[in-house]
Design an enzyme around this catalytic site. Sequence first.
Site, short mmCIF file in Angstrom:
data_model
loop_
_atom_site.label_atom_id
_atom_site.label_comp_id
_atom_site.label_asym_id
_atom_site.label_seq_id
_atom_site.Cartn_x
_atom_site.Cartn_y
_atom_site.Cartn_z
N ARG A 39 0.83 -1.22 0.00
CA ARG A 39 0.00 0.00 0.00
C ARG A 39 0.86 1.26 0.00
O ARG A 39 0.52 2.25 -0.65
CB ARG A 39 -0.91 0.01 1.22
CG ARG A 39 -2.14 -0.83 1.01
CD ARG A 39 -3.20 -0.51 2.06
NE ARG A 39 -4.48 -0.99 1.60
CZ ARG A 39 -5.33 -1.69 2.35
NH1 ARG A 39 -5.03 -1.97 3.60
NH2 ARG A 39 -6.48 -2.08 1.86
N LYS A 199 -20.49 -17.37 2.08
CA LYS A 199 -21.93 -17.29 2.30
C LYS A 199 -22.67 -16.41 1.30
O LYS A 199 -22.16 -15.38 0.88
CB LYS A 199 -22.19 -16.71 3.70
CG LYS A 199 -21.73 -17.63 4.81
CD LYS A 199 -21.96 -16.96 6.13
CE LYS A 199 -21.70 -17.95 7.27
NZ LYS A 199 -21.85 -17.28 8.57
N GLY A 356 -10.61 -8.92 0.15
CA GLY A 356 -9.49 -9.45 0.93
C GLY A 356 -9.10 -10.87 0.57
O GLY A 356 -7.94 -11.15 0.23
N GLY A 379 -14.15 -3.62 1.64
CA GLY A 379 -15.54 -3.15 1.79
C GLY A 379 -15.97 -2.21 0.66
O GLY A 379 -17.07 -2.33 0.14
P1 AMP Z 1 -15.78 -14.55 1.68
O1 AMP Z 1 -15.09 -13.83 2.81
O2 AMP Z 1 -17.24 -14.53 1.76
O3 AMP Z 1 -15.24 -14.15 0.33
O4 AMP Z 1 -15.42 -16.08 1.88
C1 AMP Z 1 -14.12 -16.58 1.76
C2 AMP Z 1 -14.03 -17.86 2.53
O5 AMP Z 1 -14.93 -18.80 1.98
C3 AMP Z 1 -12.68 -18.50 2.44
O6 AMP Z 1 -12.12 -18.48 3.73
C4 AMP Z 1 -12.94 -19.92 1.96
O7 AMP Z 1 -12.21 -20.88 2.68
C5 AMP Z 1 -14.42 -20.09 2.25
N1 AMP Z 1 -15.03 -21.08 1.37
C6 AMP Z 1 -15.08 -21.07 0.04
N2 AMP Z 1 -15.69 -22.16 -0.42
C7 AMP Z 1 -16.02 -22.93 0.64
C8 AMP Z 1 -16.68 -24.17 0.80
N3 AMP Z 1 -17.11 -24.87 -0.25
N4 AMP Z 1 -16.87 -24.63 2.04
C9 AMP Z 1 -16.45 -23.91 3.10
N5 AMP Z 1 -15.82 -22.72 3.02
C10 AMP Z 1 -15.62 -22.23 1.80
#
Ligand code: AMP
Length: 398
Positions: A39, A199, A356, A379
């Site tokens: 950065r 999620k 991130g 964000g």
């Molecule tokens: P996000 O912060 O919503 O972008 O989510 C990223 C996280 O999702 C990472 O830490 C991944 O390990 C997790 N992730 C991605 N695919 C899966 C999956 N099929 N099952 C469990 N965790 C997952």
Amino acid sequence: MNLDKLKTTDDINVAGKRVIVRADLNVPIKDGNVTDATRLERLVPGLKALASRGAKVVVISHFGRPKGIDPSLSLRPVAAALQGLMGSSVTFAEDCIGEKAAVAIQSLKDGDIAVLENLRFHKGEEKNDPEFAEELAKLGDLFIEDAFSSAHRAHASTEGLTHHLPSYAGPLLMEEIAALRTALEKPQRPTAAVVGGAKVSTKIPVLTNLVGKVDKLIIGGGMANTFLQAMGTMIGKSLSEPEFDATARDILSEAKQKGCEIILPVDAVVAREFKEGAANEIVDVGNVPFDAMILDIGPQSIAHLSEVLASTKTLLWNGPMGAFEISPFGEGTFSLARTAAALTKAGKLVSVAGGGDTVAALNAAGATADFTYVSTAGGAFLEWLEGRELPGVAALTQ
Ligand code: AMP
């Protein structure tokens, strides 16, 4: 918000003026040393340019999430690292307003640089307190917003200051906005977005906005499980959010209406344990064993998605395709990232990624350098993908 109205200081005489630059100095620190200066490195050319034009440069930033004054979140070591990168002296002021700040700034000669202490040591910063913004404004003649990553928050140093000083967009902010506009506003078609991550619930507005904007929406990661489940597929013990089944169905039907093709995995790497090196197998998404969880997309999905990317002109990417941090469940993400990087390098694809985890995944895949643009603004990048107006940017267009 008319982004064409954003102005830079390129045509302004800044010589002898005190120029407040809102930067993002949130770099990782261990034992008082900056462990990743990316950065700061990005910031240096812009600061050097201002200094060489004779400005007295006053850099302000928040650092972490202090509750009041917290010496462990002082910007002093960051100022020292910046000094090393600038190759010239950087003055540090122990406060970002009041006498300490004023004295440090008074001592600056044209072309000198000062870094002020963490803005969030004062409550007024996050509250966007007009009095705090006024105190900050006393320290400068001009204001440059150059921290896209903070522009989604209406804080004193992002939105507040624009009410008190002539305000301009900095080079990093302009670069980031240009990249995002290329991908979302007038992209070369066909366009695709990869949205992954854990999620659905955290990315509903992103999915809803993108469905109306891109030609193809590739959904992977844990969130794909909720979609598969909502369509009646058994997903065993996979991470999912059954309470969002209806939302997933709404997104699917909206996509259909708007002519956006939603692409879900057709096969998956499944395991019984969520841990490094866990025994795993590849199954079609319709055959996930009741006691197993989907941890990555499978080879057929990778092959299909690689074909989709090959026929795409503009790609937006946020979120991993699987649990990429745990070997061997990163292959889907890495392989797709390398494909996108290679297509970009060959001049066939414009690729913009952010968030991130996405940055970490692209780095792990060795793909970052070949993407057209990789945003480190978590964000703010997501809010942009949601189609929201960022107050720190909007204020610069008034
Ligand atoms: P996000 O912060 O919503 O972008 O989510 C990223 C996280 O999702 C990472 O830490 C991944 O390990 C997790 N992730 C991605 N695919 C899966 C999956 N099929 N099952 C469990 N965790 C997952």
